[in-house]
Design a protein around this motif. Structure first.
Motif, mmCIF file in Angstrom:
data_model
loop_
_atom_site.group_PDB
_atom_site.id
_atom_site.type_symbol
_atom_site.label_atom_id
_atom_site.label_comp_id
_atom_site.label_asym_id
_atom_site.label_seq_id
_atom_site.Cartn_x
_atom_site.Cartn_y
_atom_site.Cartn_z
ATOM 1 N N VAL A 391 1.232 -1.698 -0.062
ATOM 2 C CA VAL A 391 0.489 -0.249 0.247
ATOM 3 C C VAL A 391 0.313 1.194 -0.025
ATOM 4 O O VAL A 391 2.441 0.845 0.728
ATOM 5 N N ASP A 393 0.607 5.873 -0.308
ATOM 6 C CA ASP A 393 0.791 7.086 -0.411
ATOM 7 C C ASP A 393 -1.253 7.433 -0.524
ATOM 8 O O ASP A 393 -1.723 8.552 -0.712
ATOM 9 N N ASP A 394 -1.684 6.286 0.497
ATOM 10 C CA ASP A 394 -3.316 6.201 0.391
ATOM 11 C C ASP A 394 -3.706 6.208 -1.142
ATOM 12 O O ASP A 394 -4.588 6.782 -1.355
ATOM 13 N N SER A 397 -2.762 0.471 -3.644
ATOM 14 C CA SER A 397 -2.495 -1.022 -3.635
ATOM 15 C C SER A 397 -2.787 -2.268 -4.071
ATOM 16 O O SER A 397 -3.444 -1.454 -5.070
ATOM 17 N N LYS A 422 -8.809 5.075 -2.711
ATOM 18 C CA LYS A 422 -8.269 6.232 -1.038
ATOM 19 C C LYS A 422 -8.451 5.227 -0.059
ATOM 20 O O LYS A 422 -7.820 4.670 0.775
ATOM 21 N N GLU A 423 -9.970 4.876 -0.197
ATOM 22 C CA GLU A 423 -10.393 3.946 0.534
ATOM 23 C C GLU A 423 -9.744 2.985 1.688
ATOM 24 O O GLU A 423 -9.581 2.339 2.529
ATOM 25 N N ALA A 425 -6.940 1.737 0.363
ATOM 26 C CA ALA A 425 -5.643 2.175 0.709
ATOM 27 C C ALA A 425 -5.413 1.908 2.181
ATOM 28 O O ALA A 425 -5.030 1.702 2.317
ATOM 29 N N GLU A 426 -6.460 3.379 2.626
ATOM 30 C CA GLU A 426 -6.665 3.419 3.890
ATOM 31 C C GLU A 426 -6.921 2.103 4.748
ATOM 32 O O GLU A 426 -6.084 2.050 6.215
ATOM 33 N N LEU A 427 -7.147 1.841 4.210
ATOM 34 C CA LEU A 427 -8.038 0.281 5.174
ATOM 35 C C LEU A 427 -6.649 -0.686 5.398
ATOM 36 O O LEU A 427 -5.958 -0.864 6.556
ATOM 37 N N LYS A 429 -3.664 0.419 5.624
ATOM 38 C CA LYS A 429 -3.095 0.602 6.292
ATOM 39 C C LYS A 429 -2.518 0.706 7.886
ATOM 40 O O LYS A 429 -1.643 0.708 7.794
ATOM 41 N N LYS A 430 -4.004 1.002 7.828
ATOM 42 C CA LYS A 430 -4.162 0.619 9.452
ATOM 43 C C LYS A 430 -4.489 -0.176 9.259
ATOM 44 O O LYS A 430 -3.026 -0.542 11.098
#
Length: 468
Positions: A391, A393-394, A397, A422-423, A425-427, A429-430
């Motif tokens: 993943v 840069d938000d 992925s 974005k959503e 990728a953020e999942l 990343k989290k």
């Protein structure tokens, strides 16, 4: 007399192989290593080369795929010209390698570990109306396999077509009795390059590592999870297996179905017709895009290596990688180190517990140089971490079946889903940050002081890494 004949045959084979290496060798260093092995280890060096060393990008042992691909649906010129934005070059690269454009209107569900993944898979299979396509590297007998038998029987009775591909080596333990049950109830099942004496040299080292399920051409699953009870019950030696999968509903599912159709053609030369009304390729949008990238050992270019290399090179802020087998090529090593030295936050997560000691030594052999360049490395302590995730840069992925090693890049049949969202990728990343908070972060100062014995083991692992 016989000695002279055998010696003449040996010399002829040796000369033929040397010429093949000189003409078609992929990399000078690798070619030199094989030449030294052939001359230093009589007979044994030739056997090793025939098993592990041949370059299938030049000696294309599997040509059927190209015949099929010419008959599959293609995106039109408008769709290709629609590639735009920050990742236009990546989209074009992935399309030129695998011939699948990025497509929008996909509903994605990230699935972590076995229970959530198999709950979603069995629910989707129960809803099948026309056809089920299943393809796995490892298909092991047990509770999951028994549940599939019962489900297959119900769906077949309703007229649903079921086709299954299993890898001939990865699923070597699959019994004849189980396969007989599948065939007797009406499942069409074939092995991919099964273990046969006559094809031993040409097939042993080239495996289908994909994990794909497609239901009615509309709903698909891919990722790192195989059909194995260890994803539910754990492993006696390693504990719980952690992994990632993704459920895709939309046009990208149809692209995963085309990957299956190509492999189906390889195993039985049966040209499948696409369903009349699958979800088609939509007009490309700028937000929720998914692009399928497949890699095969007989491709002209290493598609998955180029995929990982390009994502790392494109990163501006961060790139987080979770993978159990990080044994990178020189190109990827330089890409990762260059990104870190340029100020990109590069983080790697691998399992602290290993399913293969020699492979683990090879993975660890790169840690010192990575740490020295500023790359952060985390050892995940709970069970065995098997996910294959990147993943960055938000924004972008990758989730799929390919490891960061030469086998996935050069020898295996693999598939990854690239998500420009974005959503999603953020999942990821989290999830990475959550796992890293419970993992051990390595320090360059401490790691370089590791024992001489450990360094020796790592060196041995690196030497044998091309064989993994």
């Amino acid at each position: 007399m016989w000695t002279s004949i055998l010696l003449g045959i040996y010399i002829l084979i040796t000369v033929s192989i040397v010429i093949a290496i000189v003409l078609h060798g992929a990399r000078p260093s690798k070619s030199l290593a094989w030449l030294l092995a052939i001359f230093a280890i009589p007979v044994g060096g030739i056997i090793l080369y025939l098993l592990l060393g041949r370059n299938r990008r030049k000696n294309k042992l599997v040509q059927l795929k190209r015949n099929l691909f010419a008959k599959l649906p293609k995106p039109n010129g408008d769709q290709i010209n629609a590639f735009e934005g920050k990742y236009r070059k990546l989209m074009t690269l992935f399309y030129n390698n695998s011939h699948f454009p990025p497509v929008g209107n996909n509903d994605l569900q990230l699935l972590k570990d076995g229970k959530s993944t198999f709950d979603a898979i069995f629910k989707a299979l129960e809803e099948a109306q026309k056809e089920i396509h299943i393809q796995y590297y490892i298909f092991e007998e047990g509770e999951l396999a028994d549940r599939l038998l019962l489900l297959f029987k119900r769906k077949l009775d309703l007229g649903v077509k079921i086709r299954l591909i299993y890898d001939g080596i990865g699923s070597f333990s699959l019994s004849k009795a189980y396969l007989k049950k599948l065939m007797e109830m009406g499942v069409e099942v074939y092995p991919f390059l099964p273990f046969k004496f006559g094809r031993f040299f040409s097939s042993l080292n080239y495996r289908n590592h994909r994990k794909i399920i497609v239901v009615d051409g509309r709903t698909a699953f891919t990722g790192g999870i195989n059909i194995s009870d260890k994803y539910l019950k754990g492993d006696p030696a390693l504990g719980k297996w952690h992994d990632m999968h993704v459920k895709v509903v939309g046009p990208a599912a149809n692209h995963l179905n085309q990957v299956f159709m190509m492999d189906w053609y390889l195993v039985c030369q049966d040209l499948l017709e696409p369903l009349e009304n699958p979800i088609g390729i939509s007009k490309i949008k700028n937000d929720s895009l998914v692009q399928i990238v497949s890699g095969e050992s007989d491709d002209d270019f290493p598609a998955l290596e180029q995929t990982y290399f390009s994502i790392v090179n494109t990163a501006k802020k961060y790139v987080y990688i979770t993978n159990p087998y990080i044994i990178p090529t020189q190109a990827l090593i330089k890409a990762l180190q260059t990104a870190a030295l340029s100020g990109v936050d590069v983080r790697l997560m691998v399992s602290e517990n290993a399913d293969n000691r020699l492979v683990s030594w090879a993975v660890h052999s790169y840690f010192e140089s990575f740490l020295k360049s500023g790359i952060k490395i985390y050892l995940f302590p709970d069970g065995f971490l098997h996910s294959k995730i990147i993943v960055s840069d938000d924004a972008i992925s990758s989730i799929g079946t390919a490891n960061l090693d030469d086998r996935s890049f050069e020898q295996n049949y693999e598939v990854n889903a690239i998500v420009y969202e974005k959503e999603f990728a953020e999942l990821l990343k989290k999830d990475f940050l959550k796992d890293s908070s419970t993992s051990k972060m390595l320090s360059y100062g401490e790691y370089k002081e590791r024992s001489y014995i450990k360094k020796l083991k790592e060196g041995i692992g690196k030497i044998f890494s091309p064989l993994f």
